[in-house]
Design a protein around this motif. Structure first.
Motif, PDB file in Angstrom:
ATOM      1  N   ASN A  29       0.823  -1.213   0.000  1.00 51.48           N
ATOM      2  CA  ASN A  29       0.000   0.000   0.000  1.00 51.48           C
ATOM      3  C   ASN A  29       0.856   1.262   0.000  1.00 51.48           C
ATOM      4  N   PHE A  30       1.904   1.266   0.818  1.00 53.09           N
ATOM      5  CA  PHE A  30       2.756   2.449   0.899  1.00 53.09           C
ATOM      6  C   PHE A  30       3.496   2.686  -0.416  1.00 53.09           C
ATOM      7  N   ILE A  31       4.048   1.621  -0.979  1.00 54.30           N
ATOM      8  CA  ILE A  31       4.783   1.767  -2.240  1.00 54.30           C
ATOM      9  C   ILE A  31       3.847   2.209  -3.355  1.00 54.30           C
ATOM     10  N   GLN A  32       2.648   1.615  -3.413  1.00 54.67           N
ATOM     11  CA  GLN A  32       1.696   2.008  -4.455  1.00 54.67           C
ATOM     12  C   GLN A  32       1.298   3.468  -4.324  1.00 54.67           C
ATOM     13  N   TYR A  33       1.134   3.930  -3.102  1.00 52.96           N
ATOM     14  CA  TYR A  33       0.820   5.348  -2.903  1.00 52.96           C
ATOM     15  C   TYR A  33       1.943   6.222  -3.452  1.00 52.96           C
ATOM     16  N   LEU A  34       3.192   5.880  -3.111  1.00 50.89           N
ATOM     17  CA  LEU A  34       4.314   6.680  -3.583  1.00 50.89           C
ATOM     18  C   LEU A  34       4.388   6.707  -5.109  1.00 50.89           C
ATOM     19  N   ILE A  35       4.065   5.585  -5.739  1.00 52.93           N
ATOM     20  CA  ILE A  35       4.104   5.514  -7.198  1.00 52.93           C
ATOM     21  C   ILE A  35       2.954   6.314  -7.810  1.00 52.93           C
TER      22      ILE A  35
END
Length: 459
Positions: free
Chosen positions: A194-200
């Motif tokens: 979730n965190f990585i997808q948000y950053l992307i």
């Protein structure tokens, strides 16, 4: 030798608080390195010189540096932002969030103030490890204060899906500040994702692979580090004198009935109303359990000043009363609901004799109760763990009976299946649960995180 410096909202300055959780996780490394632990003293003071004073305590070679909060800081940073905005949003309860720009301003100011107090105490070679949602902005504050050394962050609660996180008016600010950390750790793979997808999706970040992410001109490590427990210590707790006494006390009321137990802090994320409804469905749908099964739910109150928690307490009181009124008898209380705290040893004794452990949060970072239940069991006649698919622990403990806590019929059926499960299957499931709990214990978790934060070690 590199020192470990821990920063968290509350510390284990009281030795009695070191039996579990965060204290067990970092205490050995703090002792081994002559470390420091920064946090809130628990005191609320008037605005003035004392509000910027650090109080020092020493224990077993560890220095505790504690700061007071003013009433404005306590209300804005702790009550109104950490607990009334971040907590509900990160647990997917946007409907309960109380968005207030002024509260965030205070939250950010407290992070910055504490960072300014911490930075002068740091030395070259120190390893800084920040814990939990109270200090999402701490690395940014430390960098602004001049600290260039390694900073890691571990989130003990879930991290929500990108579209849920984006509901925070300050989501971009928070994400940028989190990217000032060198290592960001989560309880479960879905939180990391979730965190990585948000950053992307929201910040133009790039997943570089091998746990590395680039965002806001910084490359950081983002991984899941599922926290464990002191597995052997909990086995010993389950066979202590206090554990025996607690087991004997409840045994006087159980008789030959099977014990189903749940232990949760009183919080809307724990799914307690749904669990109580599932207990009612159990007695509705499986008449053979009536008079033969006793459910005990231990739920210490928390955050009693927050309105949502007061409402939850009233709802649980009403549900328990209705279940006991519908099904109870002169010699049988179907649901024993205890809104008070018990010691670690007492809980271990109750887990030891329970046939079923109910751990059914609507959303949880990890939930260590399920691991404690496993380690307390008698290997010759183990009980069965029922675990929510939305607890972080479900990624590790696949041999539990995994349920959807929103489906009360499903939970009722799982309880019945657990009560009627053969000894062979109970033992097979328990051995696999025990093995992973022992292998991936709290020391494994700590070493795994610190290996990424300080590749050369702490010495």
């Amino acid at each position: 030798m590199s020192r470990l410096v821990a920063i968290s909202n509350r510390t284990a300055v009281d030795p009695k608080a070191r039996a579990g959780g965060l204290a067990v996780a970092v205490w050995e490394s703090l002792k081994a390195t002559g470390g420091l632990w920064f946090g809130w003293s628990g005191d609320i003071v008037e605005e003035g010189p004392r509000s910027n004073t650090l109080h020092a305590h020493y224990d077993e070679g560890v220095e505790f540096l504690l700061t007071d909060l003013t009433q404005e800081e306590h209300d804005g940073y702790y009550l109104n932002y950490a607990n009334r905005v971040i907590w509900p949003v990160f647990h997917y309860r946007i409907d309960l969030a109380w968005f207030d720009r002024d509260a965030f301003t205070v939250y950010a100011a407290v992070n910055q103030r504490i960072a300014r107090q911490v930075e002068p105490r740091l030395r070259n070679g120190d390893i800084v490890w920040v814990h939990d949602y109270h200090f999402l902005l701490m690395a940014d504050g430390l960098r602004n204060a001049g600290w260039e050394g390694p900073i890691g962050f571990f989130l003990h609660i879930p991290f929500p899906a990108p579209e849920v996180f984006a509901a925070l008016p300050e989501h971009h600010w928070i994400a940028r500040a989190m990217c000032a950390y060198d290592v960001v750790g989560f309880q479960a793979e879905r939180d990391r994702y979730n965190f990585i997808q948000y950053l992307i999706e929201e910040c133009g970040g790039e997943d570089l692979g091998d746990g590395r992410v680039q965002a806001f001109d910084h490359t950081l490590t983002v991984k899941a580090y599922p926290i464990g427990i002191d597995a052997q210590g909990f086995v010993e707790a389950a066979h202590s004198d206090k554990a025996d006494e607690a087991a004997q006390r409840i045994g006087q009321f159980l008789g030959q009935r099977d014990l189903v137990i749940g232990v949760d802090r009183m919080d809307y994320s724990k799914g307690l109303p749904q669990r109580f409804e599932a207990v009612g469905r159990l007695f509705d749908n499986f008449p053979d359990t009536r008079g033969k099964v006793s459910v005990t739910q231990i739920t210490p109150p928390s955050r009693s000043k927050v309105e949502e928690y007061q409402e939850l307490r009233v709802e649980l009181d009403q549900l328990a009363g209705r279940i006991n009124g519908d099904y109870g008898d002169l010699d049988w209380i179907p649901l024993r609901y205890l809104a008070r705290s018990y010691t670690r040893e007492e809980l271990a004794g109750l887990f030891r004799i329970a046939r079923v452990g109910l751990v059914t949060p609507l959303r949880d970072g990890m939930n260590l109760v399920c691991k404690e239940f496993v380690m307390a069991q008698d290997e010759n006649d183990p009980g069965v763990l029922i675990l929510s698919e939305f607890a972080g622990a479900a990624e590790q403990l696949q041999d539990a009976l995994i349920v959807n806590p929103h489906d009360t019929d499903d939970v009722a059926e799982a309880i019945h299946a657990a009560l009627t499960m053969s000894l062979d299957e109970r033992q097979r499931r328990w051995r696999r649960l025990r093995d992973i709990t022992v292998e991936q214990d709290v020391s494994w978790w700590r070493e795994k995180f610190l290996a990424d934060l300080a590749p050369g070690g702490l010495s």
